[in-house]
Design a protein around this motif. Structure first.
Motif, PDB file in Angstrom:
ATOM      1  N   VAL A  40      -4.880 -16.736 -15.185  1.00 12.13           N
ATOM      2  CA  VAL A  40      -6.045 -16.394 -14.538  1.00 12.13           C
ATOM      3  C   VAL A  40      -5.934 -16.922 -12.813  1.00 12.13           C
ATOM      4  O   VAL A  40      -6.251 -16.150 -11.778  1.00 12.13           O
ATOM      5  N   ASP A  41      -5.416 -18.127 -12.817  1.00  8.50           N
ATOM      6  CA  ASP A  41      -5.220 -18.678 -11.341  1.00  8.50           C
ATOM      7  C   ASP A  41      -4.246 -17.758 -10.757  1.00  8.50           C
ATOM      8  O   ASP A  41      -4.201 -17.764  -9.522  1.00  8.50           O
ATOM      9  N   ALA A  42      -3.420 -17.112 -11.431  1.00  8.50           N
ATOM     10  CA  ALA A  42      -2.314 -16.485 -10.544  1.00  8.50           C
ATOM     11  C   ALA A  42      -2.760 -15.243 -10.163  1.00  8.50           C
ATOM     12  O   ALA A  42      -1.940 -14.441  -9.489  1.00  8.50           O
ATOM     13  N   CYS A  43      -3.705 -14.537 -10.635  1.00  5.51           N
ATOM     14  CA  CYS A  43      -4.403 -13.315 -10.275  1.00  5.51           C
ATOM     15  C   CYS A  43      -4.653 -13.350  -8.793  1.00  5.51           C
ATOM     16  O   CYS A  43      -5.668 -14.115  -8.218  1.00  5.51           O
ATOM     17  N   PRO A  44      -3.831 -12.746  -7.899  1.00  4.92           N
ATOM     18  CA  PRO A  44      -4.233 -12.752  -6.270  1.00  4.92           C
ATOM     19  C   PRO A  44      -5.548 -11.934  -5.944  1.00  4.92           C
ATOM     20  O   PRO A  44      -5.972 -12.324  -4.960  1.00  4.92           O
ATOM     21  N   VAL A  45      -6.079 -11.074  -6.829  1.00  3.01           N
ATOM     22  CA  VAL A  45      -7.236 -10.641  -6.230  1.00  3.01           C
ATOM     23  C   VAL A  45      -8.432 -11.206  -7.142  1.00  3.01           C
ATOM     24  O   VAL A  45      -9.438 -10.556  -7.073  1.00  3.01           O
ATOM     25  N   LEU A  46      -8.401 -12.108  -7.870  1.00  3.46           N
ATOM     26  CA  LEU A  46      -9.165 -12.800  -8.554  1.00  3.46           C
ATOM     27  C   LEU A  46      -9.967 -11.980  -9.638  1.00  3.46           C
ATOM     28  O   LEU A  46     -11.237 -11.964  -9.719  1.00  3.46           O
ATOM     29  N   ALA A  47      -9.208 -11.110 -10.282  1.00  4.60           N
ATOM     30  CA  ALA A  47      -9.966 -10.206 -11.215  1.00  4.60           C
ATOM     31  C   ALA A  47     -10.329 -10.739 -12.587  1.00  4.60           C
ATOM     32  O   ALA A  47     -10.941 -10.286 -13.417  1.00  4.60           O
ATOM     33  N   LEU A  48      -9.723 -12.132 -12.891  1.00  2.00           N
ATOM     34  CA  LEU A  48      -9.814 -12.642 -14.225  1.00  2.00           C
ATOM     35  C   LEU A  48     -10.664 -13.889 -14.115  1.00  2.00           C
ATOM     36  O   LEU A  48     -10.858 -14.509 -13.137  1.00  2.00           O
ATOM     37  N   LYS A  49     -11.474 -14.090 -15.297  1.00  2.00           N
ATOM     38  CA  LYS A  49     -12.356 -15.299 -15.500  1.00  2.00           C
ATOM     39  C   LYS A  49     -12.241 -15.783 -16.939  1.00  2.00           C
ATOM     40  O   LYS A  49     -11.989 -14.896 -17.734  1.00  2.00           O
ATOM     41  N   LEU A  50     -12.253 -16.992 -17.057  1.00  2.00           N
ATOM     42  CA  LEU A  50     -12.339 -17.645 -18.658  1.00  2.00           C
ATOM     43  C   LEU A  50     -13.714 -18.151 -18.409  1.00  2.00           C
ATOM     44  O   LEU A  50     -14.412 -18.826 -17.535  1.00  2.00           O
ATOM     45  N   ARG A  51     -14.505 -17.704 -19.608  1.00  2.00           N
ATOM     46  CA  ARG A  51     -15.705 -18.191 -19.844  1.00  2.00           C
ATOM     47  C   ARG A  51     -15.921 -19.148 -21.288  1.00  2.00           C
ATOM     48  O   ARG A  51     -15.254 -18.843 -22.157  1.00  2.00           O
ATOM     49  N   ASP A  52     -16.730 -20.350 -21.053  1.00  2.00           N
ATOM     50  CA  ASP A  52     -16.720 -21.043 -22.526  1.00  2.00           C
ATOM     51  C   ASP A  52     -17.853 -20.384 -23.235  1.00  2.00           C
ATOM     52  O   ASP A  52     -18.629 -19.729 -22.694  1.00  2.00           O
TER      53      ASP A  52
ATOM     54  N   MET B  32     -14.164 -19.457 -25.938  1.00  2.00           N
ATOM     55  CA  MET B  32     -13.441 -19.132 -24.630  1.00  2.00           C
ATOM     56  C   MET B  32     -13.555 -17.628 -24.713  1.00  2.00           C
ATOM     57  O   MET B  32     -13.167 -17.073 -25.812  1.00  2.00           O
ATOM     58  N   LYS B  33     -13.841 -17.176 -23.654  1.00  2.00           N
ATOM     59  CA  LYS B  33     -13.632 -15.594 -23.503  1.00  2.00           C
ATOM     60  C   LYS B  33     -12.872 -15.174 -22.346  1.00  2.00           C
ATOM     61  O   LYS B  33     -13.213 -15.747 -21.206  1.00  2.00           O
ATOM     62  N   ILE B  34     -12.213 -14.192 -22.278  1.00  2.00           N
ATOM     63  CA  ILE B  34     -11.292 -13.897 -21.140  1.00  2.00           C
ATOM     64  C   ILE B  34     -12.143 -12.601 -20.642  1.00  2.00           C
ATOM     65  O   ILE B  34     -12.770 -11.714 -21.295  1.00  2.00           O
ATOM     66  N   GLU B  35     -12.539 -12.524 -19.192  1.00  2.00           N
ATOM     67  CA  GLU B  35     -13.327 -11.520 -18.666  1.00  2.00           C
ATOM     68  C   GLU B  35     -12.492 -10.988 -17.586  1.00  2.00           C
ATOM     69  O   GLU B  35     -11.951 -11.748 -16.853  1.00  2.00           O
ATOM     70  N   ALA B  36     -12.366  -9.468 -17.605  1.00  2.00           N
ATOM     71  CA  ALA B  36     -11.600  -8.971 -16.655  1.00  2.00           C
ATOM     72  C   ALA B  36     -12.576  -8.042 -15.652  1.00  2.00           C
ATOM     73  O   ALA B  36     -12.900  -6.925 -16.401  1.00  2.00           O
ATOM     74  N   ASP B  37     -12.387  -8.085 -14.412  1.00  2.00           N
ATOM     75  CA  ASP B  37     -12.837  -7.102 -13.775  1.00  2.00           C
ATOM     76  C   ASP B  37     -12.015  -5.900 -13.202  1.00  2.00           C
ATOM     77  O   ASP B  37     -11.168  -6.043 -12.244  1.00  2.00           O
ATOM     78  N   ARG B  38     -12.014  -4.972 -13.867  1.00  2.00           N
ATOM     79  CA  ARG B  38     -10.925  -3.840 -13.614  1.00  2.00           C
ATOM     80  C   ARG B  38     -11.036  -3.157 -12.339  1.00  2.00           C
ATOM     81  O   ARG B  38     -10.181  -2.537 -11.954  1.00  2.00           O
ATOM     82  N   ALA B  39     -12.392  -3.457 -11.801  1.00  2.00           N
ATOM     83  CA  ALA B  39     -12.502  -2.784 -10.553  1.00  2.00           C
ATOM     84  C   ALA B  39     -11.696  -3.363  -9.432  1.00  2.00           C
ATOM     85  O   ALA B  39     -11.328  -2.809  -8.437  1.00  2.00           O
ATOM     86  N   LYS B  40     -11.702  -4.895  -9.773  1.00  2.00           N
ATOM     87  CA  LYS B  40     -10.991  -5.606  -8.578  1.00  2.00           C
ATOM     88  C   LYS B  40      -9.265  -5.594  -8.846  1.00  2.00           C
ATOM     89  O   LYS B  40      -8.783  -6.053  -7.899  1.00  2.00           O
TER      90      LYS B  40
END
Length: 63
Positions: A51-63, A1-9
């Motif tokens: 990740v689900d709590a992020c109100p701007v959807l800046a986070l994702k979990l990838r397998d 699993m990998k955490i991805e963050a979109d810092r622009a969002k």
């Protein structure tokens, strides 16, 4: 699993940090910093909630 963050969002609201402080931190610039990009599977439930709590959807979990 990998955490991805979109810092622009990211708005730096800190919901992720509040829910999973071992993995997320709001940096000095006001955006998310991922402290461990490849956490163990045993953390999936906590990370999914963060990740689900992020109100701007800046986070994702990838397998």
């Amino acid at each position: 699993m990998k955490i991805e963050a979109d810092r622009a969002k990211c708005d730096g609201l800190g919901m992720c940090e509040a829910m999973a402080p071992d993995f997320f931190e709001v940096g000095d610039d006001g955006t998310v910093v991922v402290l461990d990009e490849r956490p163990g599977e045993e953390y999936r439930q906590d990370l999914t909630a963060a990740v689900d709590a992020c109100p701007v959807l800046a986070l994702k979990l990838r397998d």
